[in-house]
Design an enzyme around this catalytic site. Structure first.
Site, PDB file in Angstrom:
ATOM      1  N   ASN A 255     -20.064 -45.459 -33.692  1.00  7.68           N
ATOM      2  CA  ASN A 255     -21.382 -45.444 -33.042  1.00  7.68           C
ATOM      3  C   ASN A 255     -22.475 -44.799 -33.890  1.00  7.68           C
ATOM      4  O   ASN A 255     -23.584 -45.319 -33.977  1.00  7.68           O
ATOM      5  CB  ASN A 255     -21.271 -44.745 -31.688  1.00  7.68           C
ATOM      6  CG  ASN A 255     -20.774 -45.713 -30.617  1.00  7.68           C
ATOM      7  OD1 ASN A 255     -21.060 -46.909 -30.682  1.00  7.68           O
ATOM      8  ND2 ASN A 255     -20.021 -45.220 -29.662  1.00  7.68           N
TER       9      ASN A 255
ATOM     10  N   ILE B 216     -10.968 -45.704 -33.512  1.00  9.75           N
ATOM     11  CA  ILE B 216      -9.797 -45.669 -32.626  1.00  9.75           C
ATOM     12  C   ILE B 216     -10.253 -45.509 -31.173  1.00  9.75           C
ATOM     13  O   ILE B 216      -9.483 -45.739 -30.265  1.00  9.75           O
ATOM     14  CB  ILE B 216      -8.819 -44.530 -33.011  1.00  9.75           C
ATOM     15  CG1 ILE B 216      -9.477 -43.152 -32.888  1.00  9.75           C
ATOM     16  CG2 ILE B 216      -8.245 -44.742 -34.390  1.00  9.75           C
ATOM     17  CD1 ILE B 216      -8.475 -42.000 -32.890  1.00  9.75           C
ATOM     18  N   ASP B 217     -11.508 -45.109 -30.979  1.00  5.50           N
ATOM     19  CA  ASP B 217     -11.988 -44.854 -29.612  1.00  5.50           C
ATOM     20  C   ASP B 217     -12.338 -46.137 -28.851  1.00  5.50           C
ATOM     21  O   ASP B 217     -12.444 -46.119 -27.633  1.00  5.50           O
ATOM     22  CB  ASP B 217     -13.230 -43.949 -29.635  1.00  5.50           C
ATOM     23  CG  ASP B 217     -12.920 -42.545 -30.133  1.00  5.50           C
ATOM     24  OD1 ASP B 217     -11.727 -42.248 -30.331  1.00  5.50           O
ATOM     25  OD2 ASP B 217     -13.865 -41.764 -30.321  1.00  5.50           O
TER      26      ASP B 217
ATOM     27  N   ARG C  53      -4.632 -41.140 -35.797  1.00  6.79           N
ATOM     28  CA  ARG C  53      -5.724 -41.830 -36.510  1.00  6.79           C
ATOM     29  C   ARG C  53      -5.296 -42.178 -37.939  1.00  6.79           C
ATOM     30  O   ARG C  53      -6.062 -42.776 -38.695  1.00  6.79           O
ATOM     31  CB  ARG C  53      -6.951 -40.907 -36.523  1.00  6.79           C
ATOM     32  CG  ARG C  53      -8.250 -41.650 -36.569  1.00  6.79           C
ATOM     33  CD  ARG C  53      -9.420 -40.720 -36.372  1.00  6.79           C
ATOM     34  NE  ARG C  53      -9.789 -40.028 -37.584  1.00  6.79           N
ATOM     35  CZ  ARG C  53     -10.717 -39.065 -37.637  1.00  6.79           C
ATOM     36  NH1 ARG C  53     -11.324 -38.678 -36.530  1.00  6.79           N
ATOM     37  NH2 ARG C  53     -11.022 -38.489 -38.765  1.00  6.79           N
TER      38      ARG C  53
HETATM   39  O1  F6P Z   1     -14.620 -40.857 -33.311  1.00  9.35           O
HETATM   40  C1  F6P Z   1     -13.244 -40.935 -33.465  1.00  9.35           C
HETATM   41  C2  F6P Z   1     -12.599 -39.629 -33.233  1.00  9.35           C
HETATM   42  O2  F6P Z   1     -11.264 -39.868 -33.472  1.00  9.35           O
HETATM   43  C3  F6P Z   1     -12.801 -38.983 -31.853  1.00  9.35           C
HETATM   44  O3  F6P Z   1     -11.948 -39.488 -30.881  1.00  9.35           O
HETATM   45  C4  F6P Z   1     -12.551 -37.536 -32.154  1.00  9.35           C
HETATM   46  O4  F6P Z   1     -13.156 -36.707 -31.211  1.00  9.35           O
HETATM   47  C5  F6P Z   1     -13.179 -37.396 -33.505  1.00  9.35           C
HETATM   48  O5  F6P Z   1     -13.014 -38.633 -34.138  1.00  9.35           O
HETATM   49  C6  F6P Z   1     -12.614 -36.292 -34.358  1.00  9.35           C
HETATM   50  O6  F6P Z   1     -13.305 -36.268 -35.548  1.00  9.35           O
HETATM   51  P1  F6P Z   1     -13.041 -35.329 -36.794  1.00  9.35           P
HETATM   52  O7  F6P Z   1     -11.990 -35.995 -37.618  1.00  9.35           O
HETATM   53  O8  F6P Z   1     -14.328 -35.278 -37.516  1.00  9.35           O
HETATM   54  O9  F6P Z   1     -12.562 -34.016 -36.258  1.00  9.35           O
END
Ligand code: F6P
Length: 357
Positions: free
Chosen positions: A112, A135-136, A284
């Site tokens: 987004n 992944i969201d 992820r």
């Molecule tokens: O936007 C994808 C996401 O996996 C979210 O679900 C999660 O809150 C965020 O990334 C975590 O991001 P980071 O790797 O920057 O901690």
């Protein structure tokens, strides 16, 4: 004259980024006689700082199955894009580097936030094509994003393994799944993993109803329960608060995550032994699933086609099993939440899953 494409990956990494890059490159080389591809390092950060390199056809071989991103990525919040810091006008820099690279098009693979910056650059006159990764699965206008199904598979593996401990020890196991705004990943993982309770941001939960669901299972002879909680889930009381107030309240109680709060609430209210599992970035990471390799390839090829059709200012999407595109201006700033009358919510309820409502 060669057609020059710049590619960047921005925001959190996710399975399928490399497969998408490969799809774009393969289709570009097939379709056009003279193609040059520039890899921009670490997302918009590389575009601002002028970090990029010319890529060779061989750079795109052997990456279909590779997780993460060969280009590197970084989080450069959209909010900061228009702010001039240390005399750096980021938007001007990005436009300048686009010109310096002599690009005909910039492809931005991201979620987004990436789509907002992509739209900004498109409005500034650059030829931009977006590709929806996360992944969201929360990008507006597409039924699915690449990375989502791989993450559902990995989340399900976690739930499957936790099931054995839950049943052997007769415990309530609370599993927190990524998704800070939406619950798609938790809902699909919960259904695939046979969860008993699924808590998502779209449906604020009532802890009494969660405990009831766990007690009902115990009364039915099942001594354990699996509770899948989205990272961004909150209860009905918290629903009345602003996000900042919610975080402050949780921090004051020493519970910074949704699952920590729920574990305490279940133990206090029901007395059931309860444990928490947070797989976090595990779901992820790694190679994309076969589904995501196919989806990423479809999206990449479609994006290459958009270049030859001269269509810019758009992002690729899947709608009713057909690959298509939406205007960046229509997508930017929107979030695809789960509608509360979504068929998967209905399916889950019919399977006996409680949403704590
Ligand atoms: O936007 C994808 C996401 O996996 C979210 O679900 C999660 O809150 C965020 O990334 C975590 O991001 P980071 O790797 O920057 O901690």
């Amino acid at each position: 004259m060669a057609t020059r494409i710049g590619i960047l990956t921005a925001g959190g990494d996710c399975p399928g980024l490399n497969a998408t890059i490969r799809g774009v490159a393969k289709a570009m080389y097939q379709k056009m006689d003279d193609v040059e591809i520039v890899g921009i390092v670490d997302g918009f950060k590389g575009l601002i700082e002028g970090e990029y390199h010319e890529m060779k056809q061989s750079d795109f071989s052997g990456i279909l199955t590779r997780g993460g991103t060969i280009l590197g990525t970084a989080r450069t919040p959209y909010k900061s894009m228009k702010i001039v810091e240390n005399d750096v006008d980021k938007v001007a820099r990005m436009k300048g580097n686009y010109k310096k690279m002599k690009l005909d098009c910039l492809m931005t693979l991201g979620g987004n936030g990436t789509h907002k910056t992509a739209n900004l650059l498109s409005e500034e006159g650059l030829n931009v094509i977006g590709l929806p990764k996360t992944i969201d699965n929360d990008i507006w206008g597409t039924d699915v994003t690449f990375g989502f199904h791989t993450a559902v598979g990995l989340g399900t593996e976690v739930v499957d393994r936790i099931h054995t401990t839950a049943s052997s020890h007769k415990r309530v196991m609370v599993i927190e799944i990524m998704g800070n705004k939406v619950g798609w990943l938790t809902l699909y993982t919960g259904v695939a993993g046979g969860a008993d309770v699924v808590l998502i941001p779209e449906i604020p939960y009532d802890i009494k109803k969660v405990v009831k669901a766990v007690e009902r299972r115990a009364a039915g002879g099942h001594g354990f329960s699996i509770v899948c909680v989205a990272e961004g889930a909150f209860d009905v009381e918290e629903a009345r608060l602003k996000k900042k107030e919610r975080s402050e309240r949780r921090a004051a109680a020493g519970e910074t995550t949704a699952s920590a709060r729920i574990v305490r609430q279940i133990e206090e209210t029901s007395g059931f032994e309860t444990r928490m599992v947070v797989p976090g970035h595990f779901i992820r990471g790694g190679a994309p699933s076969a589904y995501d390799r196919v989806l990423a390839s479809q999206f990449g090829v479609y994006a290459a086609d958009l270049v030859s059709r001269g269509i810019f200012g758009v992002t690729v999407a899947m709608q009713n099993n057909v690959v298509t595109h939406n205007l960046l201006s229509d997508v930017a700033g929107k979030t695809k939440f789960i509608p509360t009358d979504d068929q998967m919510i209905f399916t889950a309820r019919r399977l006996g899953i409680s949403f704590g409502d």
